[in-house]
Design a protein around this motif. Structure first.
Motif, PDB file in Angstrom:
ATOM      1  N   ILE A   1     143.495  -4.687  -3.578  1.00  0.00           N
ATOM      2  CA  ILE A   1     143.688  -3.769  -2.191  1.00  0.00           C
ATOM      3  C   ILE A   1     143.611  -4.850  -0.960  1.00  0.00           C
ATOM      4  O   ILE A   1     144.549  -4.577  -0.211  1.00  0.00           O
ATOM      5  N   GLN A   2     142.888  -5.955  -0.874  1.00  0.00           N
ATOM      6  CA  GLN A   2     142.725  -6.773  -0.117  1.00  0.00           C
ATOM      7  C   GLN A   2     144.441  -7.412  -0.004  1.00  0.00           C
ATOM      8  O   GLN A   2     144.741  -7.544   1.329  1.00  0.00           O
ATOM      9  N   ASP A   3     144.689  -7.636  -0.945  1.00  0.00           N
ATOM     10  CA  ASP A   3     145.945  -8.591  -1.010  1.00  0.00           C
ATOM     11  C   ASP A   3     147.202  -7.740  -0.321  1.00  0.00           C
ATOM     12  O   ASP A   3     148.007  -7.840   0.448  1.00  0.00           O
ATOM     13  N   LEU A   4     147.239  -6.316  -0.735  1.00  0.00           N
ATOM     14  CA  LEU A   4     148.159  -5.419  -0.543  1.00  0.00           C
ATOM     15  C   LEU A   4     148.011  -5.176   1.166  1.00  0.00           C
ATOM     16  O   LEU A   4     148.770  -4.980   1.747  1.00  0.00           O
ATOM     17  N   PHE A   5     146.686  -4.986   1.441  1.00  0.00           N
ATOM     18  CA  PHE A   5     146.237  -4.358   2.816  1.00  0.00           C
ATOM     19  C   PHE A   5     146.895  -5.551   3.665  1.00  0.00           C
ATOM     20  O   PHE A   5     147.573  -5.492   4.771  1.00  0.00           O
ATOM     21  N   GLN A   6     146.569  -6.846   3.321  1.00  0.00           N
ATOM     22  CA  GLN A   6     146.829  -7.987   4.311  1.00  0.00           C
ATOM     23  C   GLN A   6     148.442  -8.392   4.408  1.00  0.00           C
ATOM     24  O   GLN A   6     148.955  -8.699   5.319  1.00  0.00           O
ATOM     25  N   SER A   7     149.131  -7.732   3.223  1.00  0.00           N
ATOM     26  CA  SER A   7     150.570  -8.010   3.355  1.00  0.00           C
ATOM     27  C   SER A   7     151.154  -6.557   4.209  1.00  0.00           C
ATOM     28  O   SER A   7     152.798  -6.994   4.432  1.00  0.00           O
ATOM     29  N   HIS A   8     150.614  -5.883   4.528  1.00  0.00           N
ATOM     30  CA  HIS A   8     151.338  -4.809   5.351  1.00  0.00           C
ATOM     31  C   HIS A   8     151.430  -5.067   6.828  1.00  0.00           C
ATOM     32  O   HIS A   8     150.425  -5.945   7.338  1.00  0.00           O
ATOM     33  N   SER A   9     152.436  -4.496   7.376  1.00  0.00           N
ATOM     34  CA  SER A   9     152.855  -4.824   8.592  1.00  0.00           C
ATOM     35  C   SER A   9     151.651  -4.429   9.676  1.00  0.00           C
ATOM     36  O   SER A   9     151.703  -5.041  10.917  1.00  0.00           O
ATOM     37  N   ASP A  10     151.032  -3.433   9.421  1.00  0.00           N
ATOM     38  CA  ASP A  10     150.068  -2.731  10.393  1.00  0.00           C
ATOM     39  C   ASP A  10     148.561  -3.547   9.949  1.00  0.00           C
ATOM     40  O   ASP A  10     147.664  -2.919  10.610  1.00  0.00           O
ATOM     41  N   TYR A  11     148.437  -4.535   9.280  1.00  0.00           N
ATOM     42  CA  TYR A  11     147.188  -5.204   9.047  1.00  0.00           C
ATOM     43  C   TYR A  11     146.407  -5.434  10.195  1.00  0.00           C
ATOM     44  O   TYR A  11     145.384  -5.104  10.083  1.00  0.00           O
ATOM     45  N   LYS A  12     147.139  -6.102  10.928  1.00  0.00           N
ATOM     46  CA  LYS A  12     146.320  -6.470  12.128  1.00  0.00           C
ATOM     47  C   LYS A  12     145.739  -5.602  13.094  1.00  0.00           C
ATOM     48  O   LYS A  12     144.617  -5.620  13.610  1.00  0.00           O
ATOM     49  N   ILE A  13     146.354  -4.214  13.085  1.00  0.00           N
ATOM     50  CA  ILE A  13     145.934  -3.398  14.007  1.00  0.00           C
ATOM     51  C   ILE A  13     144.665  -2.789  13.261  1.00  0.00           C
ATOM     52  O   ILE A  13     143.711  -2.457  14.056  1.00  0.00           O
ATOM     53  N   PHE A  14     144.744  -2.490  12.096  1.00  0.00           N
ATOM     54  CA  PHE A  14     143.822  -1.837  11.287  1.00  0.00           C
ATOM     55  C   PHE A  14     142.349  -2.565  11.071  1.00  0.00           C
ATOM     56  O   PHE A  14     141.328  -2.331  11.134  1.00  0.00           O
ATOM     57  N   ALA A  15     142.793  -4.123  11.016  1.00  0.00           N
ATOM     58  CA  ALA A  15     141.641  -4.961  10.806  1.00  0.00           C
ATOM     59  C   ALA A  15     140.911  -5.379  11.996  1.00  0.00           C
ATOM     60  O   ALA A  15     139.789  -5.618  11.925  1.00  0.00           O
TER      61      ALA A  15
ATOM     62  N   PRO B   1     141.186  -0.741   5.025  1.00  0.00           N
ATOM     63  CA  PRO B   1     142.400  -0.318   4.156  1.00  0.00           C
ATOM     64  C   PRO B   1     142.506   1.100   4.087  1.00  0.00           C
ATOM     65  O   PRO B   1     143.512   1.652   3.802  1.00  0.00           O
ATOM     66  N   ARG B   2     141.272   1.856   3.979  1.00  0.00           N
ATOM     67  CA  ARG B   2     141.135   3.346   3.798  1.00  0.00           C
ATOM     68  C   ARG B   2     141.821   3.763   4.907  1.00  0.00           C
ATOM     69  O   ARG B   2     142.433   4.961   4.866  1.00  0.00           O
TER      70      ARG B   2
END
Length: 75
Positions: free
Chosen positions: A22-36, A47-48
């Motif tokens: 889940i972390q790997d997929l989340f960090q590869s998403h283009s919106d990762y920085k926004i949600f993190a 990620p949720r």
């Protein structure tokens, strides 16, 4: 009892693997920085939130649509 303990240990190992996926997929998403960057959104909540909101911006034509999803729409 020993059988149950063994099963729980295996389950814990599986969950740890899923968490990493889940972390790997989340960090590869283009919106990762926004949600993190959301306050209080840690490694489990961010990620949720991304999964709940999705990445289709056309679903939210304006602030009222975002507020409705978040449950903060003024009545």
């Amino acid at each position: 009892m020993l059988s149950l303990v063994t099963r729980l240990k295996n389950l814990q190992a599986d969950i740890k693997g899923y968490d990493q996926d889940i972390q790997d997929l989340f960090q590869s998403h283009s919106d990762y920085k926004i949600f993190a960057s959301l306050p209080g959104a840690g490694v489990r909540v961010a990620p949720r939130l991304l999964a709940e909101w999705g990445d289709d911006r056309s679903r939210y034509p304006g602030l009222p649509a975002v507020q409705a999803l978040a449950g903060t729409t003024p009545v």
